[in-house]
Design a protein around this motif. Structure first.
Motif, mmCIF file in Angstrom:
data_model
loop_
_atom_site.group_PDB
_atom_site.id
_atom_site.type_symbol
_atom_site.label_atom_id
_atom_site.label_comp_id
_atom_site.label_asym_id
_atom_site.label_seq_id
_atom_site.Cartn_x
_atom_site.Cartn_y
_atom_site.Cartn_z
ATOM 1 N N LEU A 1 0.659 -1.164 0.198
ATOM 2 C CA LEU A 1 0.080 -0.041 -0.015
ATOM 3 C C LEU A 1 0.916 1.282 -0.042
ATOM 4 C CD1 LEU A 1 -2.865 -0.788 2.653
ATOM 5 C CD2 LEU A 1 -2.745 -1.018 0.257
ATOM 6 N N PHE A 2 2.173 1.170 0.350
ATOM 7 C CA PHE A 2 2.929 2.305 0.665
ATOM 8 C C PHE A 2 4.324 2.239 -0.445
ATOM 9 C CE2 PHE A 2 0.783 1.514 4.399
ATOM 10 C CZ PHE A 2 0.108 2.626 4.709
ATOM 11 N N SER A 3 4.554 3.513 -0.995
ATOM 12 C CA SER A 3 6.019 3.769 -1.530
ATOM 13 C C SER A 3 6.954 3.539 -0.822
ATOM 14 C CB SER A 3 6.172 4.864 -2.304
ATOM 15 O OG SER A 3 6.231 6.144 -1.185
ATOM 16 N N PRO A 4 8.217 3.018 -1.230
ATOM 17 C CA PRO A 4 9.270 2.792 -0.225
ATOM 18 C C PRO A 4 9.597 4.011 0.645
ATOM 19 C CG PRO A 4 10.172 2.171 -2.488
ATOM 20 C CD PRO A 4 8.631 2.650 -2.497
ATOM 21 N N GLY A 5 9.304 5.549 0.179
ATOM 22 C CA GLY A 5 9.488 6.553 0.833
ATOM 23 C C GLY A 5 8.526 6.592 1.961
ATOM 24 N N GLU A 6 7.163 6.327 1.544
ATOM 25 C CA GLU A 6 6.211 6.441 2.630
ATOM 26 C C GLU A 6 6.422 5.281 3.901
ATOM 27 O OE1 GLU A 6 2.366 7.888 0.040
ATOM 28 O OE2 GLU A 6 2.947 5.414 0.189
ATOM 29 N N ALA A 7 6.691 4.139 3.548
ATOM 30 C CA ALA A 7 7.169 3.000 4.306
ATOM 31 C C ALA A 7 8.160 3.634 5.401
ATOM 32 C CB ALA A 7 7.487 1.865 3.588
ATOM 33 N N ALA A 8 9.423 4.207 4.767
ATOM 34 C CA ALA A 8 10.373 4.645 5.485
ATOM 35 C C ALA A 8 10.234 5.793 6.441
ATOM 36 C CB ALA A 8 11.502 5.357 4.506
ATOM 37 N N ALA A 9 8.935 6.624 5.993
ATOM 38 C CA ALA A 9 8.549 7.629 7.048
ATOM 39 C C ALA A 9 7.582 7.014 8.209
ATOM 40 C CB ALA A 9 7.441 8.640 5.929
ATOM 41 N N LEU A 10 6.813 6.072 7.952
ATOM 42 C CA LEU A 10 6.083 5.393 8.900
ATOM 43 C C LEU A 10 7.112 4.952 9.950
ATOM 44 C CD1 LEU A 10 3.410 3.721 6.581
ATOM 45 C CD2 LEU A 10 3.069 5.443 8.272
ATOM 46 N N LEU A 11 8.118 3.885 9.521
ATOM 47 C CA LEU A 11 9.099 3.385 10.286
ATOM 48 C C LEU A 11 9.923 4.538 11.082
ATOM 49 C CD1 LEU A 11 10.455 0.468 8.008
ATOM 50 C CD2 LEU A 11 8.618 0.274 10.008
ATOM 51 N N ALA A 12 9.871 5.661 10.387
ATOM 52 C CA ALA A 12 10.890 6.801 11.275
ATOM 53 C C ALA A 12 10.046 7.353 12.405
ATOM 54 C CB ALA A 12 11.251 7.814 10.364
ATOM 55 N N TRP A 13 8.782 7.360 12.263
ATOM 56 C CA TRP A 13 7.830 7.736 13.303
ATOM 57 C C TRP A 13 8.163 6.780 14.416
ATOM 58 C CZ3 TRP A 13 2.604 7.975 10.321
ATOM 59 C CH2 TRP A 13 3.008 9.100 9.538
ATOM 60 N N VAL A 14 8.324 5.543 14.489
ATOM 61 C CA VAL A 14 8.565 4.530 15.540
ATOM 62 C C VAL A 14 9.825 5.104 16.057
ATOM 63 C CG1 VAL A 14 8.448 2.151 16.364
ATOM 64 C CG2 VAL A 14 6.969 2.969 14.799
ATOM 65 N N ARG A 15 11.153 4.951 15.312
ATOM 66 C CA ARG A 15 12.364 5.187 15.466
ATOM 67 C C ARG A 15 12.404 6.524 16.311
ATOM 68 N NH1 ARG A 15 13.431 3.747 10.048
ATOM 69 N NH2 ARG A 15 13.838 1.333 9.988
ATOM 70 N N ARG A 16 11.725 7.381 16.149
ATOM 71 C CA ARG A 16 12.003 8.628 16.495
ATOM 72 C C ARG A 16 10.876 8.561 18.097
ATOM 73 N NH1 ARG A 16 11.743 10.730 11.397
ATOM 74 N NH2 ARG A 16 9.597 11.467 11.836
ATOM 75 N N SER A 17 10.103 7.667 18.273
ATOM 76 C CA SER A 17 9.371 7.517 19.571
ATOM 77 C C SER A 17 8.341 8.424 19.473
ATOM 78 C CB SER A 17 10.065 7.705 20.819
ATOM 79 O OG SER A 17 11.195 6.841 20.996
ATOM 80 N N GLU A 18 7.731 8.933 18.187
ATOM 81 C CA GLU A 18 6.788 9.751 17.994
ATOM 82 C C GLU A 18 5.496 8.837 18.268
ATOM 83 O OE1 GLU A 18 6.993 11.558 14.498
ATOM 84 O OE2 GLU A 18 8.904 12.574 14.828
ATOM 85 N N VAL A 19 5.560 7.500 17.892
ATOM 86 C CA VAL A 19 4.316 6.562 17.974
ATOM 87 C C VAL A 19 5.378 5.269 18.532
ATOM 88 C CG1 VAL A 19 2.958 7.597 16.352
ATOM 89 C CG2 VAL A 19 4.463 5.903 15.548
ATOM 90 N N SER A 20 4.344 4.522 18.962
ATOM 91 C CA SER A 20 4.724 2.931 19.450
ATOM 92 C C SER A 20 4.856 1.949 18.363
ATOM 93 C CB SER A 20 4.176 2.669 20.602
ATOM 94 O OG SER A 20 2.720 2.130 20.376
ATOM 95 N N ALA A 21 5.387 0.995 18.426
ATOM 96 C CA ALA A 21 5.488 0.005 17.319
ATOM 97 C C ALA A 21 4.071 -0.767 17.350
ATOM 98 C CB ALA A 21 6.460 -0.947 17.426
#
Length: 291
Positions: A214-234
């Protein structure tokens, strides 16, 4: 504008072989036959239907419609009618007591089975509803329909209905779901699914392998970055991705829009909730709907 309170859950068993005796959903709405004198099916009413999947901004737009002077009565929404007319029907057929189901995955399963048995799904259930005389005189608004089968059925079964299609990209939908903190968005998670954020290399690492499509590579990277930055939980991201993936498995927004443009082109308005803000969308809807 006002919301109409509903009575406790009970099974209405729409579409079953045994004719359904008329039952009131509330004081001025009912299902079944014979319909009381003066009551009118929704097919004969001035009905506007919001079409869109979770997270496209339906609730935000609805909150703005009264601000632009549109006079309407809001019918019980999709959640309520799913409980009252769809899940309770399937529970009755399964020999289960009627009761609320909060887990989104289980709700999708009930609605999928209902749709397989009764063509049109929610549109079929909606077309069985009748309104009391005073309510039938007003402009009615329903939130909402989704998917090709539902809108095609509605375009045919509800000939006076006008359709407002609201759209947003999947990544925006996930972002909105993460921000709205709606208890209804619950998805059951197993304790074994706990994931350490640093180990995330792909959406598949969240336990949602179908999300990658459902997501482009850039969108997927952005989603995972939210978790890595602790903006959202896994856990939170995984739950919201599962909602979007499961919903897309059942409903294709682009195909639904195309079906309406083919089957009810003069009764369909399509709006992008990213390109336009809620106030602009509300104004467009108020200007477009017939008096």
């Amino acid at each position: 504008m006002f919301r109409i309170a509903c009575a406790p859950l009970r099974a209405y068993n729409l579409g079953m072989d045994k004719p359904l005796a008329f039952e009131q959903l509330q004081a001025d709405l009912g299902v079944g036959a014979p319909v009381p004198a003066g009551w009118r099916p929704l097919a004969d009413c001035r009905l506007a239907i919001i079409v869109g999947v979770t997270g496209v901004g339906k609730s935000t737009v609805l909150a703005r419609l009264a601000d632009v002077g549109l006079d309407f009565t809001l019918l019980p929404d999709r959640r309520v009618l799913t409980d009252r007319l769809i899940i309770s029907t399937m529970q009755a057929q399964d020999g289960e007591p009627a009761g609320p189901v909060r887990d989104r995955s289980l709700r999708f399963d009930y609605t999928r089975r209902y749709r397989a048995r009764y063509a049109g799904g929610m549109a079929h259930a909606l077309s069985q509803v009748s309104a009391a005389p005073a309510l039938a005189q007003r402009r009615l608004l329903f939130d909402g329909l989704r998917g090709v089968d539902e809108v095609r059925h509605a375009a045919d079964a509800l000939p006076n209905a006008h359709f407002i299609v609201l759209e947003a990209p999947d990544i925006v939908r996930v972002q909105r779901l993460l921000g709205r903190q709606d208890a209804f968005d619950a998805v059951s998670l197993s304790p074994s699914e706990d994931i350490a954020s640093p180990s995330l290399a792909s959406l598949a690492d969240l336990g949602v392998p179908d999300a990658a499509a459902l997501f482009s590579p850039g969108e997927a990277a952005a989603l995972l970055a939210w978790v890595r930055r602790s903006e959202v939980s896994a856990d939170d991201l995984r739950a919201k991705l599962r909602i979007v993936v499961e919903e897309r498995r059942n409903y294709d927004p682009a195909a639904a829009r195309a079906a309406l443009q083919e089957n009810a082109p003069q009764r369909t308005l399509c709006l992008d909730t990213v390109a336009l803000d809620a106030a602009q969308i509300a104004q467009a809807i108020a200007a477009w709907l017939p008096i």
